[in-house]
Every structure is written in structure tokens, then in C-alpha cells.
Design an enzyme around this catalytic site. Structure first.
Site, PDB file in Angstrom:
ATOM      1  N   ALA A 217       0.821  -1.219   0.000  1.00  0.00           N
ATOM      2  CA  ALA A 217       0.000   0.000   0.000  1.00  0.00           C
ATOM      3  C   ALA A 217       0.854   1.268   0.000  1.00  0.00           C
ATOM      4  CB  ALA A 217      -0.888  -0.006   1.252  1.00  0.00           C
TER       5      ALA A 217
ATOM      6  N   ARG B  55       4.713   3.952   2.880  1.00  0.00           N
ATOM      7  CA  ARG B  55       5.794   4.940   2.793  1.00  0.00           C
ATOM      8  C   ARG B  55       5.899   5.789   4.042  1.00  0.00           C
ATOM      9  NH1 ARG B  55       3.907   7.363  -2.917  1.00  0.00           N
ATOM     10  NH2 ARG B  55       3.600   5.323  -3.865  1.00  0.00           N
TER      11      ARG B  55
ATOM     12  N   HIS C 283      -9.752  -4.971   6.630  1.00  0.00           N
ATOM     13  CA  HIS C 283      -8.975  -4.800   7.873  1.00  0.00           C
ATOM     14  C   HIS C 283      -9.283  -5.891   8.898  1.00  0.00           C
ATOM     15  CE1 HIS C 283      -8.038  -0.227   7.334  1.00  0.00           C
ATOM     16  NE2 HIS C 283      -7.391  -1.003   6.490  1.00  0.00           N
TER      17      HIS C 283
ATOM     18  N   LYS D  40      -6.417   2.603  10.074  1.00  0.00           N
ATOM     19  CA  LYS D  40      -7.765   3.089  10.390  1.00  0.00           C
ATOM     20  C   LYS D  40      -8.657   2.929   9.160  1.00  0.00           C
ATOM     21  CE  LYS D  40      -7.264   6.643   7.667  1.00  0.00           C
ATOM     22  NZ  LYS D  40      -7.958   6.694   6.433  1.00  0.00           N
TER      23      LYS D  40
HETATM   24  N1  NAP Z   1      -2.890   6.745   8.775  1.00  0.00           N
HETATM   25  C1  NAP Z   1      -2.784   7.441   7.665  1.00  0.00           C
HETATM   26  O1  NAP Z   1      -2.221   8.532   7.621  1.00  0.00           O
HETATM   27  C2  NAP Z   1      -3.352   6.866   6.383  1.00  0.00           C
HETATM   28  C3  NAP Z   1      -3.147   7.540   5.178  1.00  0.00           C
HETATM   29  C4  NAP Z   1      -3.601   6.923   4.001  1.00  0.00           C
HETATM   30  C5  NAP Z   1      -4.257   5.710   4.066  1.00  0.00           C
HETATM   31  N2  NAP Z   1      -4.469   5.106   5.267  1.00  0.00           N
HETATM   32  C6  NAP Z   1      -5.157   3.802   5.337  1.00  0.00           C
HETATM   33  O2  NAP Z   1      -4.277   2.836   4.777  1.00  0.00           O
HETATM   34  C7  NAP Z   1      -5.007   1.862   4.066  1.00  0.00           C
HETATM   35  C8  NAP Z   1      -4.452   1.773   2.649  1.00  0.00           C
HETATM   36  O3  NAP Z   1      -4.616   3.007   1.977  1.00  0.00           O
HETATM   37  P1  NAP Z   1      -3.702   3.312   0.683  1.00  0.00           P
HETATM   38  O4  NAP Z   1      -4.131   4.602   0.134  1.00  0.00           O
HETATM   39  O5  NAP Z   1      -2.268   3.136   1.036  1.00  0.00           O
HETATM   40  O6  NAP Z   1      -4.233   2.158  -0.293  1.00  0.00           O
HETATM   41  P2  NAP Z   1      -3.573   1.465  -1.545  1.00  0.00           P
HETATM   42  O7  NAP Z   1      -2.311   2.154  -1.957  1.00  0.00           O
HETATM   43  O8  NAP Z   1      -4.653   1.279  -2.542  1.00  0.00           O
HETATM   44  O9  NAP Z   1      -3.104   0.061  -0.963  1.00  0.00           O
HETATM   45  C9  NAP Z   1      -3.956  -0.962  -0.564  1.00  0.00           C
HETATM   46  C10 NAP Z   1      -3.170  -2.289  -0.697  1.00  0.00           C
HETATM   47  O10 NAP Z   1      -4.028  -3.348  -0.315  1.00  0.00           O
HETATM   48  C11 NAP Z   1      -3.718  -4.491  -1.091  1.00  0.00           C
HETATM   49  N3  NAP Z   1      -5.002  -5.070  -1.532  1.00  0.00           N
HETATM   50  C12 NAP Z   1      -5.511  -6.263  -1.129  1.00  0.00           C
HETATM   51  N4  NAP Z   1      -6.684  -6.507  -1.686  1.00  0.00           N
HETATM   52  C13 NAP Z   1      -6.949  -5.462  -2.495  1.00  0.00           C
HETATM   53  C14 NAP Z   1      -8.016  -5.155  -3.377  1.00  0.00           C
HETATM   54  N5  NAP Z   1      -9.064  -5.980  -3.529  1.00  0.00           N
HETATM   55  N6  NAP Z   1      -7.962  -3.996  -4.051  1.00  0.00           N
HETATM   56  C15 NAP Z   1      -6.921  -3.150  -3.896  1.00  0.00           C
HETATM   57  N7  NAP Z   1      -5.872  -3.382  -3.075  1.00  0.00           N
HETATM   58  C16 NAP Z   1      -5.879  -4.543  -2.387  1.00  0.00           C
HETATM   59  C17 NAP Z   1      -2.819  -4.077  -2.223  1.00  0.00           C
HETATM   60  O11 NAP Z   1      -1.542  -4.643  -1.965  1.00  0.00           O
HETATM   61  P3  NAP Z   1      -0.941  -5.834  -2.898  1.00  0.00           P
HETATM   62  O12 NAP Z   1      -1.494  -5.613  -4.268  1.00  0.00           O
HETATM   63  O13 NAP Z   1       0.512  -5.635  -2.800  1.00  0.00           O
HETATM   64  O14 NAP Z   1      -1.406  -7.111  -2.279  1.00  0.00           O
HETATM   65  C18 NAP Z   1      -2.726  -2.567  -2.117  1.00  0.00           C
HETATM   66  O15 NAP Z   1      -1.430  -2.088  -2.333  1.00  0.00           O
HETATM   67  C19 NAP Z   1      -6.480   2.279   4.143  1.00  0.00           C
HETATM   68  O16 NAP Z   1      -7.090   1.537   5.162  1.00  0.00           O
HETATM   69  C20 NAP Z   1      -6.447   3.745   4.545  1.00  0.00           C
HETATM   70  O17 NAP Z   1      -7.563   4.097   5.350  1.00  0.00           O
HETATM   71  C21 NAP Z   1      -4.013   5.658   6.412  1.00  0.00           C
END
Ligand code: NAP
Length: 327
Positions: free
Chosen positions: A12, A16, A78, A96
Site C-alpha cells: 500500500a 511509505r 482490515h 484506520k
Molecule cells: N494513517 C494514515 O495517515 C493513512 C493515510 C492513508 C491511508 N491510510 C489507510 O491505509 C489503508 C491503505 O490506503 P492506501 O491509500 O495506502 O491504499 P492502496 O495504496 O490502494 O493500498 C492498498 C493495498 O491493499 C492491497 N489489496 C488487497 N486486496 C486489495 C483489493 N481488492 N484492491 C486493492 N488493493 C488490495 C494491495 O496490496 P498488494 O497488491 O501488494 O497485495 C494494495 O497495495 C487504508 O485503510 C487507509 O484508510 C491511512
């Protein structure tokens, strides 16, 4: 002390933010990454200098040399993967929101209890000096009796395809961003809401692109919050008491130095709070404290449950067009 060995569940974007924090912490180290796609896991491990990679999440969970799993999967996955990780004996820092249903939070809590592992939601602002200072101001009674909290998190979201737009994966602006103003307000008010009123604007995929909500707390305190993917960038909290109001211009992603403004009548006082250079370091240190020293994590599962319950009630209110009472 042997550092905790972490494994990333997925490649994800949010990784980073976590990886530099793990590298900055002597009590933690990054040991492995898994992806649904083996080649992607491999390339990611090479790019980020991660020792081991797996072409499947179950393989990472079966690795005896992983102690803590970071779960940054789409919101709707999650709870499922946190439960699986706990059953495999791993401690879990989950992004979250911890889950998208109260029953899912309960299943996570039960799995953690049965396996004797630590599970916590990753809320970086909870570990920050700015949040502690705001809480201290509120608890000292500087603002008088609490009346209202206002909180927002919106930004113009331009990607056409994203997990945030997929209803099957727990998409929508309230699930994505609502944890911030709602969790913040619950912390400051120190109580759970009793009634929810929500209004949403749905996009073509069926998730809310904008949400406006009100939560009524005991003693008549009200939270007004809004989240959205179609409005200009805004991230702010105002806490209004009977005697003064406190504006927190950057509550959720505070930098090394942040102002707070206290307004009392015609007077406005600005307080500057020194924060951390590494916003995400607090949550990984908190996991190390919990796992290695047996301290309770700063964000308890009960706490996460309160936010999930409030979001579920707000969404139901918006769907049904009426106020919803919370138990
Ligand atoms: N705390 C913070 O500051 C913060 C900021 C942004 C996001 N978040 C949270 O972090 C989480 C991820 O957000 P993100 O923006 O980083 O998402 P993202 O880049 O889309 O990453 C999600 C990851 O989940 C995996 N995945 C597994 N099943 C999937 C599916 N059916 N469709 C798409 N991806 C799938 C993929 O990894 P693989 O393909 O490698 O398996 C993908 O890289 C969310 O829960 C979000 O609420 C938190």
C-alpha cells in the site's frame, strides 16, 4: 533487546509513512513484505531493502520470523486479515478504521484475546504532543464546559480508480476520513455519542463522496463533522466551551511545530506546541511498549469500537433519512 520483526501485508501507498518510522526505531525492524502478486512483492522488497518477500498474505502470516503485522489493506479487509494475523500468533498494527462493523471489532477483540496478542489501530495523531496539549487544555477546564466540537477532513480526490471508491472494500469519505474528527471529538469529550444525524452525497459507485454528520453526546455536547473527496483541502478542529473556544488548525497530521488559538471574547491567544519530526514514529513505539513492556496500547480496541459504532450510526441515519440512537 531483540527488535520486533515487522511484516507488511500488501504494498500500500501508506507504507511509505510507516517504513521510515520503523527504521528510526531501535526496538523495531522491517523484516518482510507480502503482496497478492509475488513479482510485486519481490520488486517492492528490492526497492525498499526489505529482507524477505511473499507472494501471498498467508505465507507472511506463517513466517515464524515475523512478530508484528502491519495491516494497510483496504478498509473492508482490515478486520478479516487482522483476525487471521492474530490467529497466526502475530501482533497487529491495523490501519484506520479498524473495521467497518461493530461485530467485526468484537471479532478482532476476541481473536486478540484468545491468541494473547496486541492489536491496535494506527492513529498517528494520538501519539503526538499536540493532541496531548489539546486534551490537557480541555481537561483543565480552560474553555469552561464543553458545548460543541467541529471537525473536518476534506480534499479534492482525483484518482478515478481507488479502493476509496469501491463499496465492496469499505469505500466512502466517512470511512476513509471520519475516524479523524469523530475519534478526536470522542477523545476530547471523553464520552460516547447517544444520537447520530447524517447526510451524504453519493457518487456513481454508490459510496459517499461527501458526508455531513452531527453526533449528540451526553450533557448536550454536539460534534459537527464533515468529510469529503470533492471539496477543497481542509483539516481542522474547533472545540467550543462556555467561556472560550480553541482552534486546532492542523490536528490530524501535525508537524514539528503547530499553533493553537484560544479565543475568549475579543482576545485571541496563540500557543505554539513542539511536536515530532516523525509523525508515525509514535504508533510503532507504542506497539513496542505494548508487546515488549506489556503496556496497554494508546488506542484501545474499545476506543476503536466507539468510532466504528458512531460511523455505522451516521451512515444508517443518512441512508434512512432520520436520526439514529446509539446504544
Ligand atoms: N494513517 C494514515 O495517515 C493513512 C493515510 C492513508 C491511508 N491510510 C489507510 O491505509 C489503508 C491503505 O490506503 P492506501 O491509500 O495506502 O491504499 P492502496 O495504496 O490502494 O493500498 C492498498 C493495498 O491493499 C492491497 N489489496 C488487497 N486486496 C486489495 C483489493 N481488492 N484492491 C486493492 N488493493 C488490495 C494491495 O496490496 P498488494 O497488491 O501488494 O497485495 C494494495 O497495495 C487504508 O485503510 C487507509 O484508510 C491511512
Amino acid at each position: 533487546m531483540t527488535p520486533l520483526r515487522w511484516g507488511l501485508l500488501g504494498t500500500a501507498r501508506i507504507n511509505r509513512s510507516l517504513v521510515p518510522a520503523l527504521r528510526a526505531s531501535p526496538r523495531n525492524e522491517l523484516a518482510a513484505v507480502a503482496s497478492r502478486d509475488a513479482a510485486r512483492a519481490d520488486a517492492y522488497a528490492r526497492e525498499w531493502g526489505i529482507p524477505r518477500s511473499f507472494g501471498g498474505y498467508d505465507e507472511l502470516l506463517a513466517d515464524r520470523d515475523v512478530d508484528v503485522v502491519y495491516n494497510p489493506l483496504p478498509n473492508g479487509l482490515h478486520a478479516e486479515w487482522t483476525v487471521r494475523a492474530a490467529r497466526a500468533g502475530k501482533h497487529v498494527l491495523c490501519e484506520k478504521p479498524l473495521a467497518i462493523a461493530v461485530e467485526q471489532v468484537d471479532a478482532v477483540a476476541e481473536a486478540a484475546r484468545a491468541a494473547g496478542v496486541v492489536v491496535a489501530e494506527g492513529l498517528m495523531y494520538r501519539h503526538n504532543a499536540l493532541t496531548r496539549e489539546v486534551k490537557a487544555i480541555v481537561d483543565r477546564g480552560t474553555l469552561g464546559e464543553l458545548r460543541l466540537v467541529r471537525g473536518c477532513f476534506t480534499f479534492p480526490f482525483t484518482r478515478e480508480r481507488d479502493v476509496r471508491l469501491d463499496p465492496a472494500l469499505g469505500g466512502g469519505s466517512l470511512w476513509d476520513l471520519g475516524v479523524y474528527p469523530i475519534g478526536y471529538a470522542r477523545l476530547m469529550i471523553g464520552a460516547e455519542p447517544v444520537e447520530a444525524h447524517g447526510m451524504q452525497t453519493l457518487g456513481p459507485s454508490g459510496v459517499d463522496l461527501a458526508f455531513a454528520g452531527q453526533l449528540r453526546f451526553p450533557a448536550g455536547v454536539v460534534l459537527q463533522c464533515d468529510t469529503g473527496f470533492r471539496a477543497a483541502f481542509r483539516r481542522e478542529v474547533e472545540i467550543v466551551g462556555s467561556e472560550a473556544a480553541l482552534l486546532v488548525p492542523n490536528p490530524f497530521k501535525p508537524g514539528p511545530s503547530e499553533p493553537l488559538h484560544v479565543t475568549r471574547g475579543d482576545e485571541r491567544e496563540t500557543i505554539t506546541v513542539a511536536g515530532s519530526e516523525q509523525l508515525y514514529l509514535g504508533e510503532v513505539e507504542d506497539m513496542a511498549d505494548a508487546v515488549l513492556l506489556g503496556r496497554p496500547p494508546a488506542v484501545s480496541l474499545d476506543d476503536s469500537r466507539g468510532t466504528v459504532a458512531a460511523i455505522v450510526a451516521l451512515l444508517r441515519s443518512a441512508r434512512e433519512g432520520r436520526p439514529v440512537e446509539l446504544a
